[in-house]
Scaffold this active site. Structure first.
Site, PDB file in Angstrom:
ATOM      1  N   GLY A  45     -10.124   9.836   2.517  1.00 17.36           N
ATOM      2  CA  GLY A  45      -8.761   9.353   2.675  1.00 17.36           C
ATOM      3  C   GLY A  45      -8.482   8.996   4.121  1.00 17.36           C
ATOM      4  N   GLN A  50      -3.617   6.895  11.575  1.00 16.18           N
ATOM      5  CA  GLN A  50      -4.974   7.132  12.104  1.00 16.18           C
ATOM      6  C   GLN A  50      -5.642   5.862  12.622  1.00 16.18           C
ATOM      7  OE1 GLN A  50      -6.231   9.470   8.429  1.00 16.18           O
ATOM      8  NE2 GLN A  50      -7.373  10.519  10.030  1.00 16.18           N
ATOM      9  N   CYS A  92     -11.116  16.069   8.675  1.00 17.64           N
ATOM     10  CA  CYS A  92     -10.214  14.949   8.944  1.00 17.64           C
ATOM     11  C   CYS A  92     -10.951  13.967   9.852  1.00 17.64           C
ATOM     12  CB  CYS A  92      -8.954  15.460   9.642  1.00 17.64           C
ATOM     13  SG  CYS A  92      -7.801  14.140  10.089  1.00 17.64           S
ATOM     14  N   LEU A  93     -10.857  12.675   9.546  1.00 15.75           N
ATOM     15  CA  LEU A  93     -11.574  11.670  10.337  1.00 15.75           C
ATOM     16  C   LEU A  93     -11.075  11.609  11.786  1.00 15.75           C
ATOM     17  CD1 LEU A  93     -11.918   8.800   7.685  1.00 15.75           C
ATOM     18  CD2 LEU A  93     -13.676  10.397   8.461  1.00 15.75           C
ATOM     19  N   HIS A 134      -3.066  16.326   2.344  1.00 11.80           N
ATOM     20  CA  HIS A 134      -3.563  16.056   3.700  1.00 11.80           C
ATOM     21  C   HIS A 134      -3.046  14.695   4.197  1.00 11.80           C
ATOM     22  CE1 HIS A 134      -6.863  16.296   6.849  1.00 11.80           C
ATOM     23  NE2 HIS A 134      -6.549  15.008   6.888  1.00 11.80           N
ATOM     24  N   GLU A 135      -3.121  13.685   3.327  1.00 14.73           N
ATOM     25  CA  GLU A 135      -2.732  12.332   3.747  1.00 14.73           C
ATOM     26  C   GLU A 135      -1.212  12.180   3.853  1.00 14.73           C
ATOM     27  OE1 GLU A 135      -4.990  10.628   5.027  1.00 14.73           O
ATOM     28  OE2 GLU A 135      -6.678  11.715   4.175  1.00 14.73           O
ATOM     29  N   HIS A 138      -0.238  13.405   7.060  1.00 16.56           N
ATOM     30  CA  HIS A 138      -0.478  12.420   8.129  1.00 16.56           C
ATOM     31  C   HIS A 138       0.713  11.469   8.290  1.00 16.56           C
ATOM     32  CE1 HIS A 138      -4.430  12.798   9.883  1.00 16.56           C
ATOM     33  NE2 HIS A 138      -5.037  12.862   8.715  1.00 16.56           N
TER      34      HIS A 138
HETATM   35 NI    NI Z   1      -6.941  13.398   8.160  1.00 17.98          NI
END
Ligand code: NI
Length: 169
Positions: A45, A50, A92-93, A134-135, A138
């Site tokens: 995701g 991000q 997380c990226l 999680h998203e 964000h």
């Molecule tokens: Ni993330």
């Protein structure tokens, strides 16, 4: 087009995104680029902040590109119901190489718009529920490191500062 993924502590990651109001070709291009970027990074995701776009938009695919029907675009998303608790490892990226256990609801129901602006509701459980939470965090400017226990958070913040000093972050 593969987009650059911003890492903590880029300020845009901690700002709540603006609501999406225009469902146009530019938005659909961003969605396509976000999926491409997620697959290239082997993530499940990605949220618009991000990639430096402070909007309430996220793309999720728990199959990592293997199953077309798992592609999910959530615009202006919100959690309208949640139940249960799961304590599982998460990454997380925007925090490369950091994985930590985080408490999340086991099941959620979300409400969101698709890329054409149509509202829908959807249930998720296990990994999908975790990705949705999680998203959606964000797009609210909330990062998973602040969902960890204080001890784990401080440990990981120290690890990040050490990597920053070594030029590895
Ligand atoms: Ni993330």
């Amino acid at each position: 087009m593969i987009l650059k993924i911003l890492k903590y502590p880029e300020p845009v990651l901690s700002q709540p995104g603006e609501p999406v109001t225009e469902f146009n070709a530019e938005l659909r291009k961003l969605v396509a680029d976000m999926f491409e970027t997620t697959y290239a990074s082997q993530g499940i995701g990605l949220a618009a902040p991000q990639v430096g776009v402070s909007k309430r938009l996220t793309t999720i695919d728990v199959s990592m590109g293997k199953n077309h029907t798992d592609k999910l675009v959530l615009i202006n998303p919100e959690i309208i119901f949640q139940e249960g608790k799961l304590y599982e490892e998460e990454g997380c990226l925007s925090f490369p190489d950091i994985r930590e256990k985080v408490v999340r609801a086991a099941k959620v129901r979300i409400r969101a718009q698709d890329e054409h602006g149509k509202w829908f509701e959807m249930d998720g459980e296990d990994l999908l529920a975790r990705a949705m939470q999680h998203e959606i965090d964000h797009v609210d400017g909330m990062l998973f490191i602040f969902r960890m226990s204080a001890l784990k958070r401080d440990l990981n913040l120290r690890k990040i500062r050490k990597m920053q000093r070594a030029g590895e972050w």
